[in-house]
Design a protein around this motif. Structure first.
Motif, short mmCIF file in Angstrom:
data_model
loop_
_atom_site.label_atom_id
_atom_site.label_comp_id
_atom_site.label_asym_id
_atom_site.label_seq_id
_atom_site.Cartn_x
_atom_site.Cartn_y
_atom_site.Cartn_z
N THR A 1 -4.15 1.31 -4.08
CA THR A 1 -4.78 2.57 -3.66
C THR A 1 -3.87 3.27 -2.68
N GLY B 1 -14.88 4.71 1.40
CA GLY B 1 -13.72 5.07 2.18
C GLY B 1 -14.07 5.79 3.48
N SER C 1 -7.87 -0.78 2.75
CA SER C 1 -7.77 -0.21 1.40
C SER C 1 -7.33 -1.31 0.43
N ARG D 1 0.85 -1.19 0.00
CA ARG D 1 0.00 0.00 0.00
C ARG D 1 0.88 1.24 0.00
N ASP E 1 -8.75 7.13 3.51
CA ASP E 1 -8.51 5.96 2.67
C ASP E 1 -9.64 5.83 1.68
N GLN E 2 -9.44 4.91 0.72
CA GLN E 2 -10.46 4.64 -0.29
C GLN E 2 -10.94 3.21 -0.16
#
Length: 671
Positions: free
Chosen positions: A580, A655, A576, A541, A599-600
């Protein structure tokens, strides 16, 4: 309760049991003593056979020749009528015939013949009575008592129905000896009416005697004085309506009686019999007066009780004559009971209405002000019109209502006081119990901190040894095939260290014993450490950091703040997707620093946004992701220990953004 008592008082007022009637009588007696009758020239006089007269003329009974001389003297002075308040049912024991019968054997013949030629003393008294307007007394006798043969009675004409059912009834009459009784111009009843307590408050003006209406002594003396042949009695269905004697209409109550208007002093002159017989009475003393002759010598006659105290019968009859001729007699108006009940009801309703609405002191003043005018009203009405109005009845009724309501209020206050005492006792017990629980909780917290310190030492030390040795092994090995397992082992140890750290921090937070040692430091130090550790845990990440320029300093405990930021970054990275980015933005105001971690990932549903801060809670959509369910709760607790806030904004599938706001350190170390 006050209304119930008021109704009961009204019922007692209407029923008027004997105790209530007796109370009224004594109240009206007090009126007699407080309000003497107005001085008036009432044509009445008394000739009293008193102690001095008995000393001058011998013991009683006197020879009736002495009584004859007394009658002649009073009549000669112009008396309008003479009333004899003396009964003489036996022949005179001093008459010549009685002396002959008793002592004749011892007397010379000449003396016996002389005595036999003399008239009897009773005849001489009868002759005196016949020469004057004299009324002799007669006594009504109930059935079964000793009585005299029937004799003359004053003529009374009855208009209306038979009065027998309305008047006192005497089946027989006790009279003086026949010769005396028949010589008189009139005959008047000497009988008195005694109330239940033995007090003489009224006399019968007319009663039934020997089956015929007969006048009382006072009314008969008025008839003889006016010279009318007969009195007229008007009878109505409800009672005696009127008693007329010539031109006079005498006051009378429905039962033929009348209350006496008493006074301490005699309404007319009182002369001793000795003074009359001695010719010492000024001429004209008895002229035009109704003169009563009676015995007042102490011990000779009964002295009935009256509202003014004990009094001789002749004095009572004198006051009755004054009542008939001198003004308003005492009377209880027909509307008096209704007026008393209305006053009682008005006072009771005022008390019931005012007591809950007025302060106690003011209420007492109002009660006194309402009741105080009542006592003078009774004597005033009695003085003006002779009205007997029981002003004590409404006052007593109001007092009973007041005392009852006061007792009810006090009882309720006592009940509430006892309830408060019991409540305080329960609170004291609960407080004592709570204090014990708090003490137990403090001891448990201390034990928990001791356990945490033990775990921190016993677990962290081996893990640190493992991590150090793995680092050494990794640096010394040149075999690429071993590098990957060793790296995995090192990450596993670091993850285990993280889990232990998170658990220890959460345990300290739950025990309210989390230590905090804030020092001035740049936010960048804690943030960069947290970013480095989080990135190492999640190498696939990416973390994008955007930090505002300037001196971003704050007061913080470095390990705790780093732990909080690491937890936020770890959560953002875990949830996530690959490829992303998690963004960390730091902004500043004059007094605060804001760190936003966005975050998404999978996001948090609205129903779970507050619950994610609970211990061990994990949202349903996070079930497939490793975690303890404690990270967010620990982060918020740490932020609050630093005087900051933590806000969460999230939507399922889009998110999550967590914003931490902390006080900024400005100037000379102030935040």
């Amino acid at each position: 309760m006050g209304a119930v008592v008021a109704v009961l008082c009204l019922a007692v007022q209407a029923w008027a049991p004997e105790p209530v009637v007796e109370l009224r009588r004594h109240l009206f007696d007090a009126y007699q003593r407080l309000v003497p009758p107005l001085a008036a020239d009432v044509p009445v006089a008394v000739v009293a056979v008193d102690e001095g007269s008995l000393k001058a003329h011998g013991q009683w009974p006197w020879p009736r020749t002495v009584l004859a001389a007394l009658i002649d003297a009073v009549a000669a002075d112009g008396a309008a009528a003479i009333g004899i308040d003396i009964l003489m049912p036996e022949p005179d024991r001093f008459s010549p015939a009685a002396v002959l019968e008793r002592d004749g054997a011892a007397l010379p013949e000449a003396a016996r013949r002389a005595l036999a030629a003399l008239p009897s003393h009773d005849e001489r008294l009868a002759a005196a009575l016949a020469r004057a307007p004299v009324v002799v007394g007669i006594a009504g006798v109930p059935d079964g008592g000793s009585a005299s043969p029937p004799g003359p009675l004053p003529p009374v004409l009855v208009k209306g129905s038979d009065p027998a059912a309305l008047l006192p009834v005497y089946g027989h009459v006790l009279r003086s000896v026949r010769v005396v009784d028949r010589a008189a111009s009139g005959h008047g009843l000497l009988s008195v009416a005694r109330d239940g307590d033995g007090t003489v408050r009224r006399l019968p003006l007319v009663a039934m005697a020997e089956g015929r209406p007969a006048l009382g002594l006072a009314a008969e003396m008025v008839r003889v004085a006016t010279g009318v042949a007969a009195a007229e009695l008007v009878v109505a269905p409800h009672g005696i309506a009127a008693l007329r004697v010539g031109p006079l209409t005498l006051p009378v109550d429905g039962d033929g009686s009348l209350a006496v208007r008493y006074a301490a002093q005699s309404p007319g002159p009182v002369v001793t019999a000795a003074a009359v017989l001695a010719g010492q009475v000024p001429t004209g003393t008895f002229a035009g007066r109704l003169v009563l002759v009676g015995v007042t010598g102490l011990g000779l006659v009964e002295r009935p009780r009256t509202p003014m105290g004990e009094m001789n019968g002749v004095e009572i009859h004198a006051r009755m004559i004054a009542t008939l001729l001198g003004g308003e007699p005492p009377r209880r108006p027909s509307w008096a009971g209704l007026a008393e009940a209305a006053a009682m009801l008005a006072l009771a309703l005022a008390l019931i209405g005012l007591m809950p609405r007025v302060a106690p002191r003011r209420f007492v003043v109002l009660v006194v002000g309402a009741v105080a005018p009542l006592p003078p009203l009774g004597p005033a009405a009695f003085a003006g019109r002779g009205w007997q109005i029981a002003v004590a009845s409404p006052a007593i009724g109001a007092a009973v209502v007041f005392v009852t309501m006061l007792a009810t209020v006090l009882a309720e206050a006592q009940r509430q006081k006892q309830a408060l005492v019991r409540a305080l006792e329960r609170e004291h017990l609960e407080a004592a119990f709570l204090a014990g629980e708090l003490e137990a909780e403090r001891r448990a917290a201390a034990d928990r901190m001791q356990f945490i310190d033990m775990v921190s030492h016993e677990y962290r030390t081996p893990l640190a040894v493992l991590r150090a040795n793995l680092n050494v092994v990794e640096m010394r090995t040149a075999d690429p095939e071993l590098g990957t397992p060793i790296a995995r082992m090192r990450r596993a140890v670091e993850r285990l260290v993280e889990i232990v750290d998170v658990g220890l921090v959460r345990a300290k937070a739950d025990g309210a014993g989390m230590p905090a040692a804030p020092v001035p430091l740049p936010l960048h130090d804690c943030l960069s450490k947290a970013v480095r550790l989080a990135q190492g845990h999640h190498p696939r990440r990416r973390i994008a950091v955007d930090v505002a320029e300037g001196d971003l300093r704050l007061m913080a405990d470095p390990p705790l703040l780093s732990t909080a930021l690491l937890n936020l970054l770890d959560n953002a990275l875990k949830y996530s997707g690959d490829g992303t980015a998690v963004t960390v933005s730091v902004t500043a105001t004059a007094t605060a620093l804001r760190i936003a971690v966005a975050d998404q990932g999978i996001g948090i549903a609205a129903a779970d946004r507050e619950r994610v801060f609970e211990k061990f809670y994990r949202a349903p959509q996070a079930a497939g992701t490793p975690g303890t369910g404690m990270g967010l709760g620990i982060a918020r607790r740490i932020v609050e220990l630093h005087g900051g806030t933590l806000a969460l904004d999230s939507e399922a599938g889009r998110g999550t953004t967590v914003t931490v706001t902390l006080p900024r350190l400005t100037g000379e170390g102030e935040s």
